[in-house]
Design a protein around this motif. Structure first.
Motif, mmCIF file in Angstrom:
data_model
loop_
_atom_site.group_PDB
_atom_site.id
_atom_site.type_symbol
_atom_site.label_atom_id
_atom_site.label_comp_id
_atom_site.label_asym_id
_atom_site.label_seq_id
_atom_site.Cartn_x
_atom_site.Cartn_y
_atom_site.Cartn_z
ATOM 1 N N GLY A 14 0.787 -1.223 0.000
ATOM 2 C CA GLY A 14 0.000 0.000 0.000
ATOM 3 C C GLY A 14 0.819 1.273 0.000
ATOM 4 O O GLY A 14 2.028 1.281 -0.236
ATOM 5 N N ASN A 15 0.135 2.350 0.298
ATOM 6 C CA ASN A 15 0.653 3.712 0.278
ATOM 7 C C ASN A 15 1.627 3.931 1.434
ATOM 8 O O ASN A 15 1.248 3.847 2.598
ATOM 9 N N LYS A 16 2.853 4.253 1.112
ATOM 10 C CA LYS A 16 3.880 4.442 2.141
ATOM 11 C C LYS A 16 3.637 5.676 3.003
ATOM 12 O O LYS A 16 4.277 5.850 4.028
ATOM 13 N N GLU A 17 2.717 6.528 2.600
ATOM 14 C CA GLU A 17 2.381 7.726 3.379
ATOM 15 C C GLU A 17 1.146 7.521 4.264
ATOM 16 O O GLU A 17 0.814 8.380 5.073
ATOM 17 N N ALA A 18 0.473 6.399 4.106
ATOM 18 C CA ALA A 18 -0.770 6.133 4.848
ATOM 19 C C ALA A 18 -0.458 5.633 6.260
ATOM 20 O O ALA A 18 0.641 5.143 6.535
ATOM 21 N N PRO A 19 -1.429 5.733 7.169
ATOM 22 C CA PRO A 19 -1.270 5.117 8.484
ATOM 23 C C PRO A 19 -0.993 3.629 8.295
ATOM 24 O O PRO A 19 -1.442 3.034 7.325
ATOM 25 N N TYR A 20 -0.257 3.043 9.231
ATOM 26 C CA TYR A 20 0.155 1.662 9.028
ATOM 27 C C TYR A 20 -0.120 0.760 10.233
ATOM 28 O O TYR A 20 -0.261 1.224 11.355
ATOM 29 N N ILE A 21 -0.180 -0.509 9.882
ATOM 30 C CA ILE A 21 -0.273 -1.577 10.862
ATOM 31 C C ILE A 21 0.842 -2.567 10.549
ATOM 32 O O ILE A 21 1.329 -2.633 9.428
ATOM 33 N N TYR A 22 1.262 -3.308 11.566
ATOM 34 C CA TYR A 22 2.197 -4.415 11.376
ATOM 35 C C TYR A 22 1.399 -5.702 11.508
ATOM 36 O O TYR A 22 0.557 -5.819 12.408
ATOM 37 N N SER A 23 1.685 -6.653 10.636
ATOM 38 C CA SER A 23 0.978 -7.926 10.727
ATOM 39 C C SER A 23 1.926 -9.078 10.416
ATOM 40 O O SER A 23 2.497 -9.146 9.328
ATOM 41 N N SER A 46 -6.761 1.362 -2.059
ATOM 42 C CA SER A 46 -7.325 2.712 -2.159
ATOM 43 C C SER A 46 -6.411 3.763 -1.531
ATOM 44 O O SER A 46 -6.724 4.957 -1.564
ATOM 45 N N GLY A 47 -5.292 3.325 -0.943
ATOM 46 C CA GLY A 47 -4.323 4.263 -0.382
ATOM 47 C C GLY A 47 -4.607 4.716 1.033
ATOM 48 O O GLY A 47 -3.902 5.573 1.568
ATOM 49 N N LYS A 48 -5.604 4.124 1.679
ATOM 50 C CA LYS A 48 -5.975 4.543 3.032
ATOM 51 C C LYS A 48 -5.135 3.888 4.122
ATOM 52 O O LYS A 48 -5.112 4.364 5.254
ATOM 53 N N LEU A 49 -4.478 2.759 3.780
ATOM 54 C CA LEU A 49 -3.762 1.986 4.795
ATOM 55 C C LEU A 49 -2.503 1.379 4.202
ATOM 56 O O LEU A 49 -2.500 0.906 3.073
ATOM 57 N N GLN A 50 -1.468 1.403 5.007
ATOM 58 C CA GLN A 50 -0.237 0.689 4.687
ATOM 59 C C GLN A 50 -0.171 -0.513 5.625
ATOM 60 O O GLN A 50 -0.387 -0.376 6.831
ATOM 61 N N VAL A 51 0.096 -1.677 5.072
ATOM 62 C CA VAL A 51 0.295 -2.873 5.888
ATOM 63 C C VAL A 51 1.760 -3.233 5.803
ATOM 64 O O VAL A 51 2.306 -3.397 4.708
ATOM 65 N N ARG A 52 2.387 -3.310 6.942
ATOM 66 C CA ARG A 52 3.771 -3.754 7.008
ATOM 67 C C ARG A 52 3.742 -5.234 7.373
ATOM 68 O O ARG A 52 3.554 -5.584 8.536
ATOM 69 N N LEU A 53 3.880 -6.066 6.344
ATOM 70 C CA LEU A 53 3.844 -7.517 6.547
ATOM 71 C C LEU A 53 5.158 -7.975 7.152
ATOM 72 O O LEU A 53 6.234 -7.654 6.641
ATOM 73 N N VAL A 54 5.053 -8.754 8.210
ATOM 74 C CA VAL A 54 6.216 -9.344 8.863
ATOM 75 C C VAL A 54 6.143 -10.845 8.575
ATOM 76 O O VAL A 54 5.453 -11.589 9.275
#
Length: 147
Positions: A14-23, A46-54
């Motif tokens: 996703g969008n690197k500028e969006a709020p993020y979660i780690y999963s 849609s650019g609303k969320l960044q997911v940082r997949l671990v």
């Protein structure tokens, strides 16, 4: 825990500028597939969320796939192809260094986390939120993030 996860090896969806979660995700975990699929259209794409997949793996084959995800130039494209059923998108390659994935697995083990997906994020109010398993209320998660 949050600091350890920030220092883990992750890839961005996703969008690197969006709020993020780690999963934390295992490439063959059906609950992980469902969770990311839930987020994909309305939030990630849609650019609303960044997911940082671990990426982690609990078996030899999934450890190799998780290590491959950390090494490939376009992990989002590969992960999405994998979710869409492309068996070759995340190959089991013995020649991929697994050190990054092993670090992720060590973070899980040190905190006694034994489920994927395992998601955490910092809410807009500064609190850390944890979701074990597939998130049920995505709207609440986005509200927590201030979106």
């Amino acid at each position: 825990l949050y600091s350890d996860v920030e220092g883990a090896n992750w890839v961005t969806l996703g969008n690197k500028e969006a709020p993020y979660i780690y999963s934390f995700v295992d490439p063959q975990c059906p609950h992980c597939h469902s969770f990311i699929s839930d987020l994909r259209k309305d939030y990630i794409d849609s650019g609303k969320l960044q997911v940082r997949l671990v990426p982690v793996g609990f078996r030899d084959d999934t450890r190799a796939q998780a290590a491959f995800m950390l090494a490939v130039p376009d992990p989002q494209k590969r992960w999405y192809a994998h979710l869409d059923g492309d068996q070759a998108a995340l190959p089991v390659k013995a020649d991929v260094n697994q050190q990054g994935m092993q670090r992720n697995l060590a973070v899980m083990q040190s905190w006694k986390i034994d489920v994927t997906p395992f998601t955490l994020y910092r809410a807009a109010d500064g609190s850390v939120k944890i979701v074990q398993g597939r998130a049920r209320d995505l709207a609440q998660m986005m509200k927590d993030l201030g979106k």
